[in-house]
Write a protein that holds these residues in place. Structure first.
Motif, PDB file in Angstrom:
ATOM      1  N   TYR A 188      17.538  25.605   4.100  1.00  0.00           N
ATOM      2  CA  TYR A 188      18.685  26.467   3.450  1.00  0.00           C
ATOM      3  C   TYR A 188      19.127  27.577   4.324  1.00  0.00           C
ATOM      4  O   TYR A 188      18.349  28.311   4.828  1.00  0.00           O
ATOM      5  N   GLY A 225      13.223  29.326  -4.398  1.00  0.00           N
ATOM      6  CA  GLY A 225      14.571  29.080  -4.344  1.00  0.00           C
ATOM      7  C   GLY A 225      15.374  28.848  -5.729  1.00  0.00           C
ATOM      8  O   GLY A 225      16.456  28.566  -5.969  1.00  0.00           O
ATOM      9  N   LEU A 233      12.714  29.546   2.245  1.00  0.00           N
ATOM     10  CA  LEU A 233      13.865  28.891   2.018  1.00  0.00           C
ATOM     11  C   LEU A 233      14.381  28.212   3.446  1.00  0.00           C
ATOM     12  O   LEU A 233      14.965  27.128   3.421  1.00  0.00           O
ATOM     13  N   LEU A 255      18.237  26.138  -4.333  1.00  0.00           N
ATOM     14  CA  LEU A 255      18.037  24.603  -3.647  1.00  0.00           C
ATOM     15  C   LEU A 255      18.170  23.713  -4.778  1.00  0.00           C
ATOM     16  O   LEU A 255      17.979  23.958  -6.078  1.00  0.00           O
TER      17      LEU A 255
END
Length: 338
Positions: free
Chosen positions: A321, A149, A316, A338
């Motif tokens: 996320y 990320g 992720l 992130l």
């Protein structure tokens, strides 16, 4: 954990289902090459219409092949950057529709990062930090990645990407579109002599020694001048030297990136990595320079595909996320999530 990946950033419509970020369950791709071939390049309106026409069919195919119901998906990952805005919107709408009906979490992501995550489908363990070498029709760059990320640009292209240069030079030589496979095939027909000098000038020879950068527009121009001077020169010879000059710059930049960051683990991805000559050179280069080098073994993993999106989406999503229904698409790459 089962995830669906949706990829519609440019000229491939692709959906993939992946288990636990490492096992491919199903992958379907509709390539638009034949639709864009008459124009020798991507026409955005044609691309978005083709995505719209094919995406539901591909969804049905991956679900049928995998014997998985939409309600069983743990997440749906979708490319939301970078790419053609109209094309990105088609994939985004499918992800939103699944979310609205089934409540499935949405994981929008940058498909550039996904090109490196696809390696985990071939058994490469997710270890960081790593350098990511991305070579495609629209991108020629090296990134530093310390986690999923997030990535930082170490070096980017100043003009044409390598895949774009292949297409343009193929046009100059009267070879078919896309140019990569045609030029590689022609180059393989040429056998240089042991004392043969480079036919084309080295790229970025005056670049500062600590800078990492790509530029391929000058190479296209050099080929054009060569053809003007020597109209009867053999096509295989030109293709061989074009590849050799372009790949020299790739190796030089990779070495600079390693020296600059101290990272000796390299992930490579993107459509140009389907070129077996480039893969061989990079593997030899890595052995000579004591690098850990990983690139896709399957050519289908080099191109844009839904499996790579689902693979990155897994990592992720595990990190917490996801986005709400109103996430945005963007033609500009997003390096950090992130």
């Amino acid at each position: 954990m089962i995830g669906l990946g949706i990829e519609t950033s440019c000229d491939e419509t692709s959906l993939g289902i992946v288990a636990d970020g490492k096992e491919l369950v199903s992958l379907k791709i509709f390539s638009q090459i034949d639709l864009h071939k008459p124009f020798r390049g991507i026409v955005p309106e044609i691309a978005s219409r083709a995505h719209l026409e094919k995406i539901n069919l591909l969804l049905s195919e991956v679900l049928f092949e995998s014997k998985i119901q939409v309600s069983e998906l743990d997440y749906v990952a979708v490319t939301n950057s970078p790419g053609l805005t109209g094309s990105l919107m088609i994939g985004a709408q499918l992800a939103r529709s699944i979310h609205l009906v089934y409540g499935t979490p949405i994981v929008p992501l940058c498909h550039l990062q996904a090109h490196f995550a696809v390696l985990h489908l071939e058994g490469v363990p997710p270890l960081f930090p790593v350098l990511g070498l991305l070579l495609s029709g629209g991108n020629s760059a090296i990134y530093k990645m310390e986690k999923f990320g997030s990535m930082q640009t170490v070096g980017d292209t100043m003009d044409d990407a390598l895949g774009e240069a292949f297409d343009k030079v193929a046009g100059l030589l009267g070879l078919p579109y896309p140019g990569g496979p045609a030029i590689e095939a022609q180059a393989a027909l040429y056998e240089p002599s042991s004392k043969e000098k480079d036919l084309l000038p080295p790229l970025l020879r005056n670049l500062e020694t600590d800078r990492v950068a790509f530029s391929f527009s000058g190479l296209k121009t050099a080929v054009a001048h060569l053809l003007a001077r020597e109209p009867n020169i053999s096509v295989p010879k030109v293709c061989y030297h074009f590849q050799n000059t372009a790949f020299d710059l790739v190796e030089r930049n990779l070495k600079r990136a390693v020296n600059k960051t101290g990272i000796r683990r390299v992930y490579a991805g993107g459509g140009v990595l389907a070129n077996s000559t480039l893969q061989s050179r990079l593997r030899k280069f890595s052995e000579e320079n004591s690098l850990e080098f990983f690139s896709p073994k399957k050519k289908i993993y080099c191109t844009d595909n839904g499996a790579m999106v689902a693979a990155l989406g897994y990592y992720l999503f595990r990190q917490g996320y996801s986005k709400s229904f109103d996430f945005q698409v963007s033609p500009v790459r997003q390096e950090t999530f992130l």
